[in-house]
Design a protein around this motif. Structure first.
Motif, mmCIF file in Angstrom:
data_model
loop_
_atom_site.group_PDB
_atom_site.id
_atom_site.type_symbol
_atom_site.label_atom_id
_atom_site.label_comp_id
_atom_site.label_asym_id
_atom_site.label_seq_id
_atom_site.Cartn_x
_atom_site.Cartn_y
_atom_site.Cartn_z
ATOM 1 N N PHE A 1 9.043 -6.393 -28.708
ATOM 2 C CA PHE A 1 9.600 -7.566 -28.985
ATOM 3 C C PHE A 1 10.443 -7.577 -27.657
ATOM 4 C CE2 PHE A 1 8.908 -6.284 -33.183
ATOM 5 C CZ PHE A 1 8.798 -7.255 -33.925
ATOM 6 N N GLY A 2 10.828 -9.159 -27.486
ATOM 7 C CA GLY A 2 11.826 -9.094 -26.478
ATOM 8 C C GLY A 2 11.343 -9.962 -25.270
ATOM 9 N N ALA B 1 3.355 -10.752 -18.765
ATOM 10 C CA ALA B 1 1.773 -10.607 -18.511
ATOM 11 C C ALA B 1 1.618 -9.044 -19.109
ATOM 12 C CB ALA B 1 1.478 -10.726 -17.483
ATOM 13 N N ALA B 2 2.749 -8.251 -18.979
ATOM 14 C CA ALA B 2 2.272 -6.685 -19.383
ATOM 15 C C ALA B 2 2.269 -6.884 -21.006
ATOM 16 C CB ALA B 2 3.678 -5.976 -18.873
ATOM 17 N N LYS B 3 3.081 -7.696 -21.846
ATOM 18 C CA LYS B 3 3.217 -7.699 -23.226
ATOM 19 C C LYS B 3 1.600 -8.215 -23.565
ATOM 20 C CE LYS B 3 6.740 -9.293 -25.381
ATOM 21 N NZ LYS B 3 7.587 -10.417 -25.691
ATOM 22 N N GLY C 1 10.145 -18.493 -34.327
ATOM 23 C CA GLY C 1 10.972 -17.660 -33.793
ATOM 24 C C GLY C 1 11.096 -16.527 -34.555
ATOM 25 N N ILE C 2 11.681 -15.368 -33.950
ATOM 26 C CA ILE C 2 11.813 -14.086 -34.528
ATOM 27 C C ILE C 2 12.706 -14.107 -35.975
ATOM 28 C CG2 ILE C 2 12.826 -11.844 -34.429
ATOM 29 C CD1 ILE C 2 10.412 -12.257 -32.915
ATOM 30 N N SER C 3 12.076 -13.671 -36.943
ATOM 31 C CA SER C 3 12.922 -13.328 -38.239
ATOM 32 C C SER C 3 12.828 -12.055 -38.805
ATOM 33 C CB SER C 3 12.161 -14.466 -39.547
ATOM 34 O OG SER C 3 11.083 -14.204 -39.649
ATOM 35 N N ILE D 1 2.662 -7.861 -30.401
ATOM 36 C CA ILE D 1 3.935 -8.208 -29.821
ATOM 37 C C ILE D 1 4.323 -9.338 -30.519
ATOM 38 C CG2 ILE D 1 2.929 -7.812 -27.393
ATOM 39 C CD1 ILE D 1 2.395 -10.591 -27.021
ATOM 40 N N ASP D 2 5.662 -9.825 -30.051
ATOM 41 C CA ASP D 2 6.356 -10.751 -31.084
ATOM 42 C C ASP D 2 5.604 -12.067 -30.891
ATOM 43 O OD1 ASP D 2 7.166 -10.951 -28.286
ATOM 44 O OD2 ASP D 2 9.168 -10.720 -28.879
#
Length: 429
Positions: A205-206, A214-216, A376-378, A226-227
């Motif tokens: 995440f992040g 790009a790495a994610k 979004g994140i939850s 990934i998120d």
């Protein structure tokens, strides 16, 4: 900052483009870093940290002593502010935890879901152009509430091998202890592949720059979740005749200071209001600290006049902004028809900055148009939902013939037999 007057639908694709670096330009670097980290582990991490961050790191993990020192370096006022934000964010996210609800779908058949935390998660926290300690709250709190037991946090060191004390204090406040002085592509590679020092995680995440993004994406292609796909930060503001130009300009500038590749769009059904906003941007820009960054990101940004509200709404959903501020009198018209957005701020006294820090909602959001299909994140971002089912003897008598018929029709005779052998036993009783 260009002004566009009543653009036709055919122009929207060009207008909605984000300032992204083509992936093929950074793909080679990403692959090289991942290959070397996979082969050489910590040695490669140390090499790339020295190359990209100009820091020579002997021990990647932040010590307990460094965390204790950081607590002393933070003012009481900032500590109180972070704690205030933490409490609001927790209140909002703890409400997302759902009770187990057992459903009897048919007589004797019970089904339900139970959440299970993702065991190992990794956070990437920028620490150079801006130390985003607030993101630790946004990721750490829902992860803790979800029950994640193993959290790895990577953040780039400065040239002296130091981490901003606010990052360390906030991580300590949330309860994160596995903190590593590693940034950039090498941090994502370390969390995705694992090294001697840094544990492999199941999901990363992040935020980060386009190399991190790009790495994610590459990490997700080799088995690490990934998120969400990410791009530069963005804001769309809708301003009608009632909007205060100085308020709108301040919101646009605040978003643009994130980075040279940030983008803002302001749309209005008043050309006069757009002119007022342009003047305010020029006036306020003179007094901003990150002036050079903002001047560059202004080149990515646009003022757009639409004569019809329906065109404004259609463009919002087409663009699918990360953040949107509705600085309008009749906000319900927009709220009822917005389908694509990361988060929405309503009214002239709700700046985007509030959501970035302390209202309680999460600021880790889909960018680059991904609000069309991502949230979004939850708390849900940190859990898997496992389904359960239990069938009684009576339930199997009811559902068995249905399963047999469907399995027969699909030509899966063993599926049918798994039911039939049980039904035969029941009939013999």
């Amino acid at each position: 900052m260009v002004t566009i007057n009543n653009p036709s639908f055919g122009q929207w694709e060009e207008i909605a483009k984000r300032p992204l670096i083509a992936f093929h330009k950074i793909e080679k670097i990403v692959h090289q870093v991942f290959d070397e980290v996979n082969k050489d582990g910590d040695v490669a991490i140390r090499k790339f940290t020295k190359l990209f961050d100009k820091a020579d790191i002997a021990e990647f993990k932040v010590s307990a002593e460094e965390i204790s020192e950081s607590i002393e370096l933070i003012s009481d006022e900032l500590k109180s502010a972070i704690l205030f934000a933490k409490n609001n964010i927790r209140k909002f996210h703890v409400n997302q935890l759902l009770e187990k609800d057992v459903i009897e779908t048919s007589k004797g058949i019970h089904c339900w879901q139970e959440p299970r935390p993702i065991e190992k998660v990794g956070f990437y926290i920028p620490n150079q152009k801006a130390p985003l300690f607030s993101t630790i709250l946004m990721l750490g709190i829902p992860a803790i509430e979800a029950g994640c037991e193993d959290i790895v946090l990577c953040t780039p060191p400065d040239e002296n091998g130091k981490i901003h004390p606010a990052i360390l204090f906030t991580a300590h406040l949330v309860g994160i202890t596995n903190i590593y002085k590693v940034g950039g592509v090498q941090a994502i590679a370390a969390m995705s592949l694992g090294t001697e020092s840094i544990e492999k995680v199941h999901k990363i995440f992040g935020p980060g720059n386009q190399y991190v993004a790009a790495a994610k994406q590459f990490a997700s292609s080799i088995g690490t979740a990934i998120d969400m796909p990410t791009g530069p930060s963005e804001l769309l503001v809708v301003a009608d005749e009632s909007a205060r130009a100085n308020f709108v300009a301040s919101d646009l500038l605040s978003q643009l200071e994130h980075g040279e590749d940030s983008q803002v769009i302001c749309i209005s059904n008043s050309l006069q209001k757009l002119d007022e906003i342009r003047v305010e941007i020029d006036n306020q820009l003179k007094n901003t600290e990150r002036k050079e960054i903002i001047k560059k990101s202004l080149k990515n940004s646009k003022l757009i006049y639409f004569s019809q509200i329906k065109d404004e709404i259609n463009f919002i959903n087409y663009y699918a902004p990360e953040h949107i501020i509705l600085n309008v009198q009749n906000e319900d018209i927009y709220v009822n028809h917005i389908t694509n957005a990361g988060t929405v701020f309503l009214g002239e006294y709700t700046p985007e900055s509030a959501g970035d820090y302390a209202t309680g909602t999460n600021h880790t959001l889909p960018t680059n148009g991904f609000a069309k299909m991502y949230s979004g994140i939850s708390v849900d971002s940190f859990i898997k939902k496992i389904t359960f089912q239990k069938i009684s003897k009576e339930g199997l008598r009811n559902i068995g013939p249905v399963i047999e018929l469907m399995a027969e029709a699909e030509g899966l005779k063993a599926h049918k037999h798994a039911v039939a052998v049980r039904l035969n036993t029941l009939f013999e009783e």
